[in-house]
Design a protein around this motif. Sequence first.
Motif, mmCIF file in Angstrom:
data_model
loop_
_atom_site.group_PDB
_atom_site.id
_atom_site.type_symbol
_atom_site.label_atom_id
_atom_site.label_comp_id
_atom_site.label_asym_id
_atom_site.label_seq_id
_atom_site.Cartn_x
_atom_site.Cartn_y
_atom_site.Cartn_z
ATOM 1 N N THR A 266 -6.126 6.054 6.168
ATOM 2 C CA THR A 266 -7.585 6.077 6.290
ATOM 3 C C THR A 266 -8.018 6.144 7.749
ATOM 4 O OG1 THR A 266 -7.798 4.816 4.230
ATOM 5 C CG2 THR A 266 -9.699 4.848 5.710
ATOM 6 N N ARG B 126 -10.209 9.280 0.604
ATOM 7 C CA ARG B 126 -9.812 8.875 -0.745
ATOM 8 C C ARG B 126 -10.449 9.804 -1.770
ATOM 9 N NH1 ARG B 126 -7.739 3.841 -2.529
ATOM 10 N NH2 ARG B 126 -6.933 4.210 -4.627
ATOM 11 N N PHE C 98 -4.961 10.294 -1.354
ATOM 12 C CA PHE C 98 -5.508 10.362 -0.005
ATOM 13 C C PHE C 98 -5.268 11.784 0.493
ATOM 14 C CE2 PHE C 98 -4.790 5.944 -0.762
ATOM 15 C CZ PHE C 98 -5.751 5.258 -0.014
#
Length: 221
Positions: free
Chosen positions: A16, A22, A27
């Motif tokens: 992230t 997401r 991801f």
Amino acid sequence: MNDFFKFKKANFGKLTAYGFKRAGGNFIITKRLSGCGFLLTVTVNNLGQIFSEVIDDNLNEPYTLHLIDGASGGFVGQVRTDYENALKEIAEQCFDVEIFKNDCTKELIAAVKDFYGDELEFLWEKFSGNAVWRRKDNKKWYAAVLSVSKRKLGFDSDEIAEVIDLRIQPEKLEDLIDNKNYFPAYHMNKKHWFTIILDGSVPLDVIFDYLQNSYDLAKKS
């Protein structure tokens, strides 16, 4: 996908922070490869598995020549270089090293760090699944944690096992070896070392007793 992700585990927080978004259970990141100008999409699912695709957005279709070993040429080479550099960066910045995966091995590593303050040392680039613990005072090895084929231990199987090699007094060795829980040392002097498979068949507290004995013997040798 080369060996960039070998012995590595996805760190979702790092994904992230790097820029992955997401999407459901995945991801995903899309970035432009600076040299060739194509788009690279990398997807990491919730199991940590990695999938990648290079897109020629001028034609709006996947480009795959860089994945073919026999494909050559300046442009193919540029795409291949850009692709590999991008994956290498993601592996280094978003994945954590996880050489050993068995719960028993992980618990032992944590126990040694807590009790002795020692970290595993990975000394061999070509054998990245092997490591040692050394005493701080004299740098003598007191244990080796290895990934080996069970066939090397006498089994009729090529399954990879995580094992520990430990020192022991020669006079105690003959009575200990049973080729079920305790084995002749793999890749070490079989008169002074023995091997345990780290699969839970030998309780952790028993292994740690042998480890302490090995630690003491390393000081004397």
